[in-house]
Design a protein around this motif. Structure first.
Motif, PDB file in Angstrom:
ATOM      1  N   LEU A  48      33.326 103.289  -1.796  1.00  0.00           N
ATOM      2  CA  LEU A  48      32.107 102.499  -1.974  1.00  0.00           C
ATOM      3  C   LEU A  48      31.746 102.380  -3.449  1.00  0.00           C
ATOM      4  O   LEU A  48      31.377 101.299  -3.931  1.00  0.00           O
ATOM      5  CB  LEU A  48      30.953 103.142  -1.201  1.00  0.00           C
ATOM      6  N   TYR A  49      31.870 103.478  -4.175  1.00  0.00           N
ATOM      7  CA  TYR A  49      31.513 103.448  -5.593  1.00  0.00           C
ATOM      8  C   TYR A  49      32.508 102.593  -6.384  1.00  0.00           C
ATOM      9  O   TYR A  49      32.117 101.884  -7.317  1.00  0.00           O
ATOM     10  CB  TYR A  49      31.456 104.859  -6.171  1.00  0.00           C
ATOM     11  N   THR A  50      33.787 102.636  -6.002  1.00  0.00           N
ATOM     12  CA  THR A  50      34.788 101.829  -6.693  1.00  0.00           C
ATOM     13  C   THR A  50      34.527 100.344  -6.496  1.00  0.00           C
ATOM     14  O   THR A  50      34.658  99.547  -7.437  1.00  0.00           O
ATOM     15  CB  THR A  50      36.195 102.199  -6.207  1.00  0.00           C
ATOM     16  N   VAL A  51      34.138  99.959  -5.292  1.00  0.00           N
ATOM     17  CA  VAL A  51      33.785  98.556  -5.039  1.00  0.00           C
ATOM     18  C   VAL A  51      32.648  98.142  -5.969  1.00  0.00           C
ATOM     19  O   VAL A  51      32.668  97.060  -6.570  1.00  0.00           O
ATOM     20  CB  VAL A  51      33.389  98.353  -3.560  1.00  0.00           C
ATOM     21  N   GLU A  52      31.666  99.012  -6.102  1.00  0.00           N
ATOM     22  CA  GLU A  52      30.529  98.733  -6.979  1.00  0.00           C
ATOM     23  C   GLU A  52      30.953  98.698  -8.446  1.00  0.00           C
ATOM     24  O   GLU A  52      30.523  97.816  -9.214  1.00  0.00           O
ATOM     25  CB  GLU A  52      29.460  99.796  -6.756  1.00  0.00           C
ATOM     26  N   ALA A  53      31.806  99.634  -8.860  1.00  0.00           N
ATOM     27  CA  ALA A  53      32.263  99.676 -10.254  1.00  0.00           C
ATOM     28  C   ALA A  53      33.064  98.437 -10.619  1.00  0.00           C
ATOM     29  O   ALA A  53      33.081  98.014 -11.785  1.00  0.00           O
ATOM     30  CB  ALA A  53      33.108 100.928 -10.485  1.00  0.00           C
ATOM     31  N   ALA A  54      33.716  97.836  -9.622  1.00  0.00           N
ATOM     32  CA  ALA A  54      34.487  96.617  -9.858  1.00  0.00           C
ATOM     33  C   ALA A  54      33.612  95.372  -9.885  1.00  0.00           C
ATOM     34  O   ALA A  54      34.107  94.263 -10.078  1.00  0.00           O
ATOM     35  CB  ALA A  54      35.555  96.469  -8.777  1.00  0.00           C
TER      36      ALA A  54
END
Length: 319
Positions: A48-54
């Protein structure tokens, strides 16, 4: 390109997700989560955090799946990636939350909704995919292509001398998937140790970009880099999942491949999770022993990839 990524998100899994999330030519239909690298709930949070960071927060659904292997005790790799899987960066929870649907159902529904269109990248233990095959075998023929990051090409593994992590953690699931009949390619730990390496100089160049995404990459890669340098004596860090995703997105990175007979050892003690990769049974041997009858190749095994091209793709994704 329609894509589904099955992952146990930590370290390099996140960078594989970045390659897909940051590519305007890719429709990432779903991210499904399997047990593996760190605690299951942390794997979900990391995705979830990686999706947001992208910069894609709220756009790509994340589905929690199998929390345990099919028949084995769970095993993690926190000793490589840190307790949180992200070099103990302790990122806050993302605003996006996981979906209620189970990952196995998400895999089945996504593939059958777009028959012949969805490519799956499996970069975790293969439990979710094995369960999906057992629940709905029709996904085998409906999947456009399956990319597996796992196993070795008759070489030393990274958990035991015989086995790579994903296959070792759930060898029963791996055996089911490689024998299911998918149109499939396998990128092994053997190749990761060569073409999956991003050198220290290249990592410095990525850090020097100074973008939010390159900063995320550099921070998350910290523990893996230290492990590669200290334990594996490599001047850089190893990126098996990102290399697999890069090859799936850009077939030109595959410089050499061979259609092989692949199977996974489940019964052995010393050889648990060993991936047997053979070109064919020799005719003379088959004549000598009927049990050695020639088998039909079931997997395209990547034998050589374009390392420099992979590094360019990874750098562009975080630029």
């Amino acid at each position: 390109m329609r894509l589904l990524i099955d992952t146990d998100t930590a370290g390099d899994d996140a960078f594989s997700l970045l390659l897909a999330l940051r590519n305007p030519k890719v429709t990432l239909d779903a991210i499904t989560i399997c047990h593996g690298n760190v605690t299951f709930d942390q794997c979900v949070e990391n995705a979830l955090y990686t999706v947001e960071a992208a910069g894609r927060g709220g756009e790509v659904p994340v589905y929690p799946g199998a929390r345990l292997p099919m028949m084995r005790k769970p095993l993690d790799a926190a000793y490589v990636f840190g307790k949180d899987g992200m070099s103990d960066a302790n990122y806050p929870p993302a605003k996006q939350r996981p979906e209620a649907k189970h990952a196995v159902d998400a895999i089945i529904d996504t593939v059958l909704a777009h028959p012949g269109e969805v490519t799956i990248i499996a970069q975790a233990p293969l439990t979710n995919l094995a369960l999906a095959v057992m629940k709905e075998p029709a996904i085998v023929q409906a999947t456009k292509h399956l990319w597996i990051m796992g196993g070795t090409d008759n070489a030393v593994g990274n958990v035991t001398s015989a086995a790579e992590f994903n296959f070792y953690v759930d060898p029963e699931a791996a055996k089911i998937v490689v024998n299911a009949g998918f149109k499939a390619s396998m990128l092994t730990w053997t190749r990761s140790m060569v073409e999956g390496v991003i050198t220290s100089a290249e990592l410095d160049a990525i850090a020097a970009l100074g973008t939010p995404v390159s900063q995320f990459f550099t921070r998350v890669n910290r523990d893996s880099l230290a492990f590669s340098r200290d334990r594996q004596r490599i001047d850089g860090s190893i990126h098996p999942d990102a290399l697999t995703c890069a090859c799936a997105l850009n077939e030109a990175l595959v410089l050499e491949a061979e259609h092989c007979v692949v199977d996974v050892e489940t019964a052995g003690t010393l050889t648990r999770g060993y991936s047997s990769v053979s070109s064919a049974i020799l005719p003379d041997a088959a004549d000598a022993d009927p049990d050695l009858a020639p088998q039909v190749p079931n997997m395209r095994v990547i034998k050589r990839a374009d390392r420099e091209g992979f590094v360019r793709m990874m750098t562009d994704a975080v630029r």
